[in-house]
Design an enzyme around this catalytic site. Structure first.
Site, PDB file in Angstrom:
ATOM      1  N   ASP A  16       0.789  -1.239   0.000  1.00 50.26           N
ATOM      2  CA  ASP A  16       0.000   0.000   0.000  1.00 50.26           C
ATOM      3  C   ASP A  16       0.824   1.293   0.000  1.00 50.26           C
ATOM      4  O   ASP A  16       0.507   2.235   0.743  1.00 50.26           O
ATOM      5  CB  ASP A  16      -0.987   0.008   1.182  1.00 50.26           C
ATOM      6  CG  ASP A  16      -2.010  -1.123   1.113  1.00 50.26           C
ATOM      7  OD1 ASP A  16      -1.953  -1.918   0.151  1.00 50.26           O
ATOM      8  OD2 ASP A  16      -2.849  -1.225   2.026  1.00 50.26           O
ATOM      9  N   ASP A  59      -4.618  -0.709  -1.636  1.00 58.16           N
ATOM     10  CA  ASP A  59      -5.920  -0.532  -1.044  1.00 58.16           C
ATOM     11  C   ASP A  59      -6.761   0.131  -2.146  1.00 58.16           C
ATOM     12  O   ASP A  59      -6.318   1.103  -2.751  1.00 58.16           O
ATOM     13  CB  ASP A  59      -5.723   0.448   0.132  1.00 58.16           C
ATOM     14  CG  ASP A  59      -6.664   0.223   1.292  1.00 58.16           C
ATOM     15  OD1 ASP A  59      -7.127  -0.904   1.485  1.00 58.16           O
ATOM     16  OD2 ASP A  59      -6.927   1.204   2.017  1.00 58.16           O
ATOM     17  N   HIS A  61     -10.767   1.195  -2.667  1.00 58.55           N
ATOM     18  CA  HIS A  61     -12.134   1.204  -2.142  1.00 58.55           C
ATOM     19  C   HIS A  61     -13.116   1.848  -3.100  1.00 58.55           C
ATOM     20  O   HIS A  61     -12.743   2.739  -3.861  1.00 58.55           O
ATOM     21  CB  HIS A  61     -12.172   1.992  -0.824  1.00 58.55           C
ATOM     22  CG  HIS A  61     -11.308   1.408   0.252  1.00 58.55           C
ATOM     23  ND1 HIS A  61     -11.527   0.164   0.788  1.00 58.55           N
ATOM     24  CD2 HIS A  61     -10.207   1.900   0.886  1.00 58.55           C
ATOM     25  CE1 HIS A  61     -10.606  -0.076   1.714  1.00 58.55           C
ATOM     26  NE2 HIS A  61      -9.788   0.953   1.791  1.00 58.55           N
ATOM     27  N   HIS A  78     -10.262   7.297   1.693  1.00 63.28           N
ATOM     28  CA  HIS A  78      -8.905   7.162   1.155  1.00 63.28           C
ATOM     29  C   HIS A  78      -8.881   6.067   0.100  1.00 63.28           C
ATOM     30  O   HIS A  78      -9.725   5.163   0.103  1.00 63.28           O
ATOM     31  CB  HIS A  78      -7.907   6.798   2.273  1.00 63.28           C
ATOM     32  CG  HIS A  78      -8.220   5.466   2.898  1.00 63.28           C
ATOM     33  ND1 HIS A  78      -9.143   5.333   3.902  1.00 63.28           N
ATOM     34  CD2 HIS A  78      -7.776   4.210   2.622  1.00 63.28           C
ATOM     35  CE1 HIS A  78      -9.240   4.056   4.241  1.00 63.28           C
ATOM     36  NE2 HIS A  78      -8.442   3.353   3.473  1.00 63.28           N
ATOM     37  N   LYS A 102      -7.081  -4.712  -2.985  1.00 63.88           N
ATOM     38  CA  LYS A 102      -7.967  -5.162  -1.907  1.00 63.88           C
ATOM     39  C   LYS A 102      -9.102  -4.176  -1.717  1.00 63.88           C
ATOM     40  O   LYS A 102      -8.867  -2.975  -1.663  1.00 63.88           O
ATOM     41  CB  LYS A 102      -7.217  -5.205  -0.578  1.00 63.88           C
ATOM     42  CG  LYS A 102      -5.927  -5.940  -0.566  1.00 63.88           C
ATOM     43  CD  LYS A 102      -5.157  -5.586   0.716  1.00 63.88           C
ATOM     44  CE  LYS A 102      -4.778  -4.122   0.733  1.00 63.88           C
ATOM     45  NZ  LYS A 102      -4.273  -3.674   2.031  1.00 63.88           N
ATOM     46  N   CYS A 150      -2.158  -2.517   7.726  1.00 62.30           N
ATOM     47  CA  CYS A 150      -2.061  -3.525   6.670  1.00 62.30           C
ATOM     48  C   CYS A 150      -0.743  -4.298   6.703  1.00 62.30           C
ATOM     49  O   CYS A 150      -0.722  -5.490   6.371  1.00 62.30           O
ATOM     50  CB  CYS A 150      -2.288  -2.887   5.308  1.00 62.30           C
ATOM     51  SG  CYS A 150      -4.031  -2.446   5.074  1.00 62.30           S
TER      52      CYS A 150
HETATM   53  C1  VGL Z   1      -4.749   0.889   5.615  1.00 63.40           C
HETATM   54  C2  VGL Z   1      -6.090   2.070   7.025  1.00 63.40           C
HETATM   55  C3  VGL Z   1      -7.164   1.860   6.211  1.00 63.40           C
HETATM   56  C4  VGL Z   1      -3.373   0.362   5.293  1.00 63.40           C
HETATM   57  C5  VGL Z   1      -5.798   0.653   4.776  1.00 63.40           C
HETATM   58  O1  VGL Z   1      -3.075   0.154   4.115  1.00 63.40           O
HETATM   59  O2  VGL Z   1      -2.596   0.171   6.244  1.00 63.40           O
HETATM   60  N1  VGL Z   1      -4.895   1.581   6.738  1.00 63.40           N
HETATM   61  N2  VGL Z   1      -7.009   1.160   5.074  1.00 63.40           N
HETATM   62 ZN    ZN Z   2      -8.387   1.264   3.457  1.00 61.74          ZN
END
Ligand code: VGL
Ligand code: ZN
Length: 197
Positions: A16, A59, A61, A78, A102, A150
């Site tokens: 990420d 990540d 979404h 985010h 993801k 993550c």
């Molecule tokens: C993450 C918070 C929310 C990460 C992903 O990649 O660590 N943290 N979504």
């Molecule tokens: Zn996230």
């Protein structure tokens, strides 16, 4: 000696390293997220030179998901798929290797190995474990963001799946939603048998 970490049975998991986490203008900027990009780049180069597999995760979404505080979850909006914030950081060294996304279907969960349906709680696997097995991977090195989210959950799952797991803490940074979360995450990982440098 970064070179000695890698061989053809080792995979580097770059978790990420996206604009929303790694750019100070990002919506969920992780303090120091930009500072670790050069450290990660050295690992990517060493892995590539040793013939190790390099896997990137993202990540990704939808605009609405119970993952976001506005929809009942925890986090500011985010890494919405298709936006600048979801892109890999432009300074991140990219080499050939799979990219695992993801959350595209609104699933929750932080590990790169699995996602969870936020309504039913049902977990399902991502492609990661299959990819690692296809490449006869025995060891994984985990770097990226965020250390206490993550990276932590991905490293936990890696040991659970039987991989020898190393987290390079200097190539990660914590969100620290509660101060000390990062340090606690590293301790939990050590307790679970993960090597943390
Ligand atoms: C993450 C918070 C929310 C990460 C992903 O990649 O660590 N943290 N979504
Ligand atoms: Zn996230």
């Amino acid at each position: 000696m970064t070179e000695t970490r890698y061989d053809e049975r080792t995979a580097l998991l770059v978790v990420d390293v996206q604009n929303d986490f790694a750019d100070p203008e990002g919506n969920l900027y992780v303090n120091g997220g930009d500072a670790i990009v050069p450290v990660i780049n050295d690992e990517v180069a060493a892995a590539r030179d040793a013939g190790a597999l390099v896997v990137y995760t993202r990540d990704a979404h939808p605009e609405q998901t119970p993952h976001f505080a506005k929809d009942g979850g925890t986090w500011p909006v985010h890494c919405v798929a298709g936006t600048w914030g979801a892109e890999l950081h432009p300074d991140l060294r990219r080499v050939d290797g799979p990219v695992i996304e993801k959350g595209t279907g609104g699933e929750d969960g932080y590990s790169a190995f699995s996602v969870r349906d936020p309504n039913s709680g049902e977990e399902s696997a991502t492609a990661l474990d299959d990819i690692l097995r296809e490449h006869d991977i025995e060891r994984v090195v985990v770097v990226g963001l965020a250390q206490d989210v993550c990276v932590q959950d991905t490293a936990f799952d890696a040991t659970r799946h039987g991989y020898e797991t190393l987290v390079l803490s200097e190539a990660t940074r914590p969100v620290d939603l509660t101060p000390g979360d990062g340090a606690r995450a590293l301790q939990h990982l050590r307790d679970a048998g993960v090597t943390v440098t």
